[in-house]
Design a protein around this motif. Structure first.
Motif, PDB file in Angstrom:
ATOM      1  N   LEU A  17       3.343  -3.597   3.415  1.00 31.61           N
ATOM      2  CA  LEU A  17       4.243  -4.721   3.657  1.00 31.61           C
ATOM      3  C   LEU A  17       4.913  -5.187   2.368  1.00 31.61           C
ATOM      4  O   LEU A  17       6.091  -5.554   2.349  1.00 31.61           O
ATOM      5  N   ALA A  18       4.106  -5.162   1.286  1.00 29.47           N
ATOM      6  CA  ALA A  18       4.658  -5.613   0.015  1.00 29.47           C
ATOM      7  C   ALA A  18       5.785  -4.708  -0.466  1.00 29.47           C
ATOM      8  O   ALA A  18       6.686  -5.128  -1.198  1.00 29.47           O
ATOM      9  N   ALA A  19       5.700  -3.430  -0.042  1.00 30.35           N
ATOM     10  CA  ALA A  19       6.752  -2.499  -0.451  1.00 30.35           C
ATOM     11  C   ALA A  19       8.023  -2.666   0.368  1.00 30.35           C
ATOM     12  O   ALA A  19       9.057  -2.104   0.028  1.00 30.35           O
ATOM     13  N   CYS A  20       7.936  -3.390   1.462  1.00 34.55           N
ATOM     14  CA  CYS A  20       9.114  -3.582   2.310  1.00 34.55           C
ATOM     15  C   CYS A  20      10.122  -4.495   1.624  1.00 34.55           C
ATOM     16  O   CYS A  20       9.769  -5.404   0.897  1.00 34.55           O
ATOM     17  N   SER A  21      11.387  -4.256   1.875  1.00 30.96           N
ATOM     18  CA  SER A  21      12.439  -5.111   1.338  1.00 30.96           C
ATOM     19  C   SER A  21      13.507  -5.271   2.395  1.00 30.96           C
ATOM     20  O   SER A  21      13.914  -4.302   3.031  1.00 30.96           O
ATOM     21  N   THR A  22      13.933  -6.477   2.595  1.00 27.58           N
ATOM     22  CA  THR A  22      14.978  -6.750   3.571  1.00 27.58           C
ATOM     23  C   THR A  22      16.366  -6.743   2.928  1.00 27.58           C
ATOM     24  O   THR A  22      17.362  -6.927   3.618  1.00 27.58           O
ATOM     25  N   THR A  23      16.439  -6.552   1.603  1.00 23.40           N
ATOM     26  CA  THR A  23      17.736  -6.525   0.926  1.00 23.40           C
ATOM     27  C   THR A  23      18.431  -5.200   1.198  1.00 23.40           C
ATOM     28  O   THR A  23      17.869  -4.133   0.933  1.00 23.40           O
ATOM     29  N   PRO A  24      19.641  -5.209   1.735  1.00 24.78           N
ATOM     30  CA  PRO A  24      20.328  -3.946   2.035  1.00 24.78           C
ATOM     31  C   PRO A  24      20.708  -3.215   0.756  1.00 24.78           C
ATOM     32  O   PRO A  24      20.915  -3.818  -0.304  1.00 24.78           O
ATOM     33  N   ARG A  25      20.770  -1.902   0.877  1.00 22.40           N
ATOM     34  CA  ARG A  25      21.215  -1.106  -0.261  1.00 22.40           C
ATOM     35  C   ARG A  25      22.691  -1.390  -0.527  1.00 22.40           C
ATOM     36  O   ARG A  25      23.501  -1.461   0.397  1.00 22.40           O
TER      37      ARG A  25
END
Length: 465
Positions: free
Chosen positions: A12-20
């Motif tokens: 979960l910590a590796a997840c990012s909601t910021t788009p490329r």
């Protein structure tokens, strides 16, 4: 089970909601328009020349140094950097825990126990959010990009200030030299007017000759007043951009004709502007900040996990406050999942996406503006030299005509009308030559700034990190 939980948390910590973010391609041609008589070989680039090498006039150098020290615009830009640095520090603070220590005493009285005192001390962790979905990291990244934008904005302000001082100085020089030319012409035309009056008194000239001579004098007097106004306004503008009165102890000014500015600069390719122009870098940083804000808005839809806790002690005896028997602790994890916000979260996401689209357009627009400024400067440097040469020939021809007309008038071969026409043509040609030289120099100032000239050294995104 424990390893499974830790592995899930790490995932979960590796997840990012910021788009490329993929920067849009530069919406300009891969090369600048070719202008006949363009840049010669082995010309220096703007990035290789410090501003003191470009502006060799000692008086102009002193004015630029004064402006860099006392300009309010540049000071504001630098203060904006300090403000952005503080905002970045604030935005980063939620990524780490907040610890507080408290010491308190409570005194109370009851009918059964009488008066009593309670002492407590604790070290508390207050609502530390585990940033599993990257909301806080996105907000911190946005603040960091805004900080970088403020730094590149300050460098853009420095370039703009140096260019503005040079332009204002050239404007002041043009006004001063045009006024000097007007006053010298007025003195000559007054002498001709006096001769015409004396000839008329001796019945050797008509009233028409006197009226024509007087008309030139009055026109020159009007031009002189306009020149005085233009010079005063140019000096006011120069003092404003410098940030204060111009000291009287500065070196003597160099005339426009002798200004030691380079005549040509090598522009490179339009792609180089992405590194050379701080204003383009500033627009890029603002685009990256807008993209990070989209990530933060997306993460707002997801659960938030926060931790609160305290460790300390409580006792009715101050001396026993730190005894093992007085110790106390608490631990309160909390998870919060938004369910219904009446459109607040969706509205926030739509807003950040719209602002990102605006930032994309602003980034592309800044590239187009930079391309146009360089292209205009290249067109100017390719044509001004020939135009100035031709105009210099026209001014020399007008001076020769005036000299010959004066000789023929004194010999009685030509009338006064021919002489007056030659005087007007000579005056107009010299005024035009001054304006043309000013415009040529101003175009080089603009091209130097358009190519990012004015910084101590070029800086890229990696230099700032």
């Amino acid at each position: 089970m424990r390893s499974l939980i830790l592995g899930g948390a790490a995932l979960l910590a590796a997840c990012s909601t910021t788009p490329r973010l993929d920067l849009p391609a530069a919406p300009v041609a891969p090369a600048y328009p070719v202008v006949e008589g363009g840049v010669a070989a082995d010309m220096p680039t703007a990035r290789s020349l410090a501003w003191r090498q470009v502006y060799g006039d000692p008086r102009l150098q002193a004015l630029i140094s004064l402006a860099l020290d006392q300009s309010r615009d540049l000071r504001t830009a630098l203060l904006n950097v300090e403000a952005a640095r503080a905002e970045r520090r604030i935005a980063r603070s939620p990524l780490g825990p907040s610890l507080d220590v408290g010491l308190s005493q409570t005194r109370e009285r009851s009918p059964t126990q009488g008066r009593s005192d309670t002492y407590s001390v604790n070290l508390g962790l207050t609502a530390f959010e585990l940033d599993l979905f990257g909301r806080l990291r996105a907000e911190s990244s946005a603040a960091y990009e805004r900080y970088l934008a403020s730094e590149t904005g300050a460098r853009a302000a420095r370039i703009a200030l140096i260019s503005a001082v040079a332009t204002a100085y050239l404007d002041e020089r043009l006004a001063a030299e045009q006024l000097t030319l007007t006053e010298a012409t007025l003195a000559d035309w007054r002498a001709s007017f006096d001769i015409a009056q004396r000839l008329k008194s001796a019945s050797q000239a008509s009233g028409l000759d006197v009226a024509q001579a007087e008309g030139l004098v009055r026109q020159a007097e009007a031009d002189r007043e306009a020149g005085r106004r233009a010079l005063a306004q140019a000096r006011n503008a120069l003092e404003l951009v410098v940030g204060g009165p111009v000291p009287a102890s500065l070196p003597t000014a160099i005339s426009l004709a002798d200004q030691p500015l380079p005549t040509q600069l090598e522009p490179g390719l339009p792609a180089d502007l992405l590194v050379l122009r701080p204003d383009i870098a500033q627009a890029e940083h603002m685009l990256r900040a807008a993209n990070a804000n989209v990530g933060a808005a997306r993460a707002a839809f997801l659960p938030r996990i926060s931790l609160s806790g305290a460790f300390g002690g409580a006792s009715t005896d101050l001396g026993a406050l730190f005894n093992p028997a007085s110790r106390a602790w608490s631990f309160a994890p909390q998870i919060t999942q938004p369910i219904f916000r009446n459109g607040q979260l969706r509205g926030g996401l739509a807003l950040t996406e719209a602002r990102k689209s605006i930032a994309v357009a602003a980034y592309e627009r800044q590239i187009q503006v930079a391309f146009r400024e360089v292209a205009d400067g290249l067109a100017a440097q390719a044509t001004f030299a020939n135009q100035a040469h031709v105009q210099k020939g026209a001014a020399d021809a007008a001076s020769r005509r005036l000299h010959l007309s004066s000789l023929r008038y004194r010999s009685g071969l030509d009338g006064r009308l021919e002489l007056l026409d030659a005087q007007r043509a000579d005056y107009a040609a010299r005024q035009t030559l001054l304006s043309l030289r000013h415009d040529q120099l101003a175009s080089m100032v603009a091209l130097y700034a358009a190519l990012g000239g004015g910084l101590d050294r070029p800086q890229s995104r990696e230099d700032l990190r």
